[in-house]
Scaffold this motif. Sequence first.
Motif, PDB file in Angstrom:
ATOM      1  N   PRO A   1       0.826  -1.212   0.000  1.00  0.00           N
ATOM      2  CA  PRO A   1       0.000   0.000   0.000  1.00  0.00           C
ATOM      3  C   PRO A   1       0.857   1.258   0.000  1.00  0.00           C
ATOM      4  CG  PRO A   1      -0.055  -1.066   2.156  1.00  0.00           C
ATOM      5  CD  PRO A   1       0.720  -1.965   1.246  1.00  0.00           C
ATOM      6  N   MET A   2       0.257   2.344  -0.422  1.00  0.00           N
ATOM      7  CA  MET A   2       0.922   3.647  -0.417  1.00  0.00           C
ATOM      8  C   MET A   2       0.611   4.318   0.915  1.00  0.00           C
ATOM      9  SD  MET A   2       0.766   6.666  -3.200  1.00  0.00           S
ATOM     10  CE  MET A   2       1.782   5.661  -4.249  1.00  0.00           C
ATOM     11  N   VAL A   3       1.527   5.100   1.430  1.00  0.00           N
ATOM     12  CA  VAL A   3       1.317   5.844   2.667  1.00  0.00           C
ATOM     13  C   VAL A   3       1.444   7.333   2.342  1.00  0.00           C
ATOM     14  CG1 VAL A   3       2.183   6.295   4.991  1.00  0.00           C
ATOM     15  CG2 VAL A   3       2.202   3.958   4.093  1.00  0.00           C
ATOM     16  N   HIS A   4       0.311   8.052   2.424  1.00  0.00           N
ATOM     17  CA  HIS A   4       0.277   9.497   2.187  1.00  0.00           C
ATOM     18  C   HIS A   4      -0.691  10.131   3.178  1.00  0.00           C
ATOM     19  CE1 HIS A   4       1.963   9.982  -2.182  1.00  0.00           C
ATOM     20  NE2 HIS A   4       2.867   9.593  -1.312  1.00  0.00           N
ATOM     21  N   ARG A   5      -0.647  11.440   3.243  1.00  0.00           N
ATOM     22  CA  ARG A   5      -1.526  12.201   4.135  1.00  0.00           C
ATOM     23  C   ARG A   5      -2.812  12.568   3.380  1.00  0.00           C
ATOM     24  NH1 ARG A   5      -0.094  14.402   8.764  1.00  0.00           N
ATOM     25  NH2 ARG A   5       2.121  14.273   8.250  1.00  0.00           N
ATOM     26  N   ILE A   6      -3.933  12.552   4.090  1.00  0.00           N
ATOM     27  CA  ILE A   6      -5.201  12.979   3.489  1.00  0.00           C
ATOM     28  C   ILE A   6      -5.175  14.500   3.385  1.00  0.00           C
ATOM     29  CG2 ILE A   6      -7.708  13.084   3.729  1.00  0.00           C
ATOM     30  CD1 ILE A   6      -7.561  10.450   5.308  1.00  0.00           C
ATOM     31  N   ALA A   7      -5.268  14.998   2.149  1.00  0.00           N
ATOM     32  CA  ALA A   7      -5.265  16.444   1.908  1.00  0.00           C
ATOM     33  C   ALA A   7      -6.680  17.008   2.029  1.00  0.00           C
ATOM     34  CB  ALA A   7      -4.689  16.745   0.530  1.00  0.00           C
ATOM     35  N   ALA A   8      -7.676  16.223   1.582  1.00  0.00           N
ATOM     36  CA  ALA A   8      -9.060  16.704   1.637  1.00  0.00           C
ATOM     37  C   ALA A   8     -10.026  15.526   1.545  1.00  0.00           C
ATOM     38  CB  ALA A   8      -9.326  17.675   0.491  1.00  0.00           C
ATOM     39  N   VAL A   9     -11.167  15.701   2.175  1.00  0.00           N
ATOM     40  CA  VAL A   9     -12.292  14.774   2.021  1.00  0.00           C
ATOM     41  C   VAL A   9     -13.448  15.644   1.555  1.00  0.00           C
ATOM     42  CG1 VAL A   9     -13.864  13.169   3.160  1.00  0.00           C
ATOM     43  CG2 VAL A   9     -11.452  13.233   3.837  1.00  0.00           C
ATOM     44  N   THR A  10     -13.951  15.370   0.338  1.00  0.00           N
ATOM     45  CA  THR A  10     -14.985  16.224  -0.254  1.00  0.00           C
ATOM     46  C   THR A  10     -16.226  15.404  -0.604  1.00  0.00           C
ATOM     47  OG1 THR A  10     -14.004  15.895  -2.450  1.00  0.00           O
ATOM     48  CG2 THR A  10     -13.286  17.838  -1.209  1.00  0.00           C
ATOM     49  N   ARG A  11     -17.345  16.107  -0.707  1.00  0.00           N
ATOM     50  CA  ARG A  11     -18.617  15.492  -1.097  1.00  0.00           C
ATOM     51  C   ARG A  11     -19.115  16.241  -2.335  1.00  0.00           C
ATOM     52  NH1 ARG A  11     -22.188  12.371   1.824  1.00  0.00           N
ATOM     53  NH2 ARG A  11     -20.980  12.782   3.704  1.00  0.00           N
ATOM     54  N   ASP A  12     -19.412  15.493  -3.406  1.00  0.00           N
ATOM     55  CA  ASP A  12     -19.903  16.156  -4.611  1.00  0.00           C
ATOM     56  C   ASP A  12     -21.417  16.322  -4.554  1.00  0.00           C
ATOM     57  OD1 ASP A  12     -20.995  13.712  -5.338  1.00  0.00           O
ATOM     58  OD2 ASP A  12     -19.489  13.265  -6.857  1.00  0.00           O
ATOM     59  N   LEU A  13     -22.007  16.913  -5.598  1.00  0.00           N
ATOM     60  CA  LEU A  13     -23.447  17.195  -5.620  1.00  0.00           C
ATOM     61  C   LEU A  13     -24.290  15.933  -5.549  1.00  0.00           C
ATOM     62  CD1 LEU A  13     -23.505  20.078  -8.267  1.00  0.00           C
ATOM     63  CD2 LEU A  13     -23.713  20.251  -5.780  1.00  0.00           C
ATOM     64  N   GLY A  14     -23.763  14.834  -6.045  1.00  0.00           N
ATOM     65  CA  GLY A  14     -24.507  13.570  -6.031  1.00  0.00           C
ATOM     66  C   GLY A  14     -24.408  12.845  -4.689  1.00  0.00           C
TER      67      GLY A  14
ATOM     68  N   MET B   1     -11.704  11.125  -1.329  1.00  0.00           N
ATOM     69  CA  MET B   1     -10.504  11.465  -0.564  1.00  0.00           C
ATOM     70  C   MET B   1      -9.409  11.859  -1.543  1.00  0.00           C
ATOM     71  SD  MET B   1      -8.198   8.982   1.917  1.00  0.00           S
ATOM     72  CE  MET B   1      -7.887   7.720   0.682  1.00  0.00           C
ATOM     73  N   THR B   2      -8.738  12.980  -1.256  1.00  0.00           N
ATOM     74  CA  THR B   2      -7.568  13.408  -2.007  1.00  0.00           C
ATOM     75  C   THR B   2      -6.370  13.256  -1.085  1.00  0.00           C
ATOM     76  OG1 THR B   2      -8.898  15.023  -3.213  1.00  0.00           O
ATOM     77  CG2 THR B   2      -6.499  15.310  -3.283  1.00  0.00           C
TER      78      THR B   2
ATOM     79  N   ILE C   1     -10.024   9.075  -4.385  1.00  0.00           N
ATOM     80  CA  ILE C   1     -10.520   7.758  -4.004  1.00  0.00           C
ATOM     81  C   ILE C   1     -11.944   7.905  -3.500  1.00  0.00           C
ATOM     82  CG2 ILE C   1     -10.193   5.822  -2.424  1.00  0.00           C
ATOM     83  CD1 ILE C   1      -7.191   6.419  -2.568  1.00  0.00           C
ATOM     84  N   ASP C   2     -12.849   7.107  -4.077  1.00  0.00           N
ATOM     85  CA  ASP C   2     -14.257   7.145  -3.707  1.00  0.00           C
ATOM     86  C   ASP C   2     -14.463   6.413  -2.386  1.00  0.00           C
ATOM     87  OD1 ASP C   2     -16.977   7.295  -3.610  1.00  0.00           O
ATOM     88  OD2 ASP C   2     -17.344   6.123  -5.427  1.00  0.00           O
ATOM     89  N   LEU C   3     -14.928   7.135  -1.388  1.00  0.00           N
ATOM     90  CA  LEU C   3     -15.188   6.563  -0.073  1.00  0.00           C
ATOM     91  C   LEU C   3     -16.673   6.355   0.189  1.00  0.00           C
ATOM     92  CD1 LEU C   3     -12.789   8.819   2.054  1.00  0.00           C
ATOM     93  CD2 LEU C   3     -12.318   6.557   1.126  1.00  0.00           C
ATOM     94  N   THR C   4     -17.513   6.584  -0.813  1.00  0.00           N
ATOM     95  CA  THR C   4     -18.958   6.590  -0.618  1.00  0.00           C
ATOM     96  C   THR C   4     -19.491   5.289  -0.041  1.00  0.00           C
ATOM     97  OG1 THR C   4     -19.160   8.105  -2.483  1.00  0.00           O
ATOM     98  CG2 THR C   4     -21.166   7.002  -1.763  1.00  0.00           C
TER      99      THR C   4
END
Length: 189
Positions: A85-98, A103-104, A118-121
């Motif tokens: 797996p890759m290890v990075h920091r979460i820059a943003a968690v966003t929700r779109d209109l739908g 996760m970025t 990455i879709d967390l829905t």
Amino acid sequence: MTRGGLSELLWWGAAIVMVVSVGVGCWACCAKEYRYVPILSGSMGPHTPKGALVVTEPLRAQDMKPGDVVAFMPPEPWTPGDGLPMVHRIAAVTRDLGGAVHMTTKGDANDIPDPWQIDLTDGAGTYARVVYQVPYLGGWIVMVRSVGLVAGIGIVTGVVMPWNAVKRTPRVRRRRSAGTVARGTASGS
């Protein structure tokens, strides 16, 4: 207690501590679902340098928040070929209109965020939060993994066994009798 007896006692004590530590580590890995991930690049430096080994614990998608350092598998075509797996920091968690949640991520040493979202829905995917890191150990793990476990054990045995043999070899001391004179010294000048 003699010096040799104390040395042997310390040797056995260190061996017992090592075996217990490995046992506790294995138990923690299995019981608590901790995982170990070697860091193979410098993208998280200086927070997590290349060659470190990070310990992770499972993290649910809905519990992810910006600032968390997480281990995850990037989507295709960025999925690593080594299966780690890759290890990075979460820059943003966003929700779109739908209503979809994304996760970025971004490496601390990188100037721009990663090229994926990455879709967390649906909560699918396996994610883990980094809870601890051990410097330098990841490089050794990767080396042993690439060389093979048997070769790694052989290397350790090849170092420990001769060292142990040298430490246990009895030393022969010559005693000089009171009437002998050591060579190279002048007498009665």
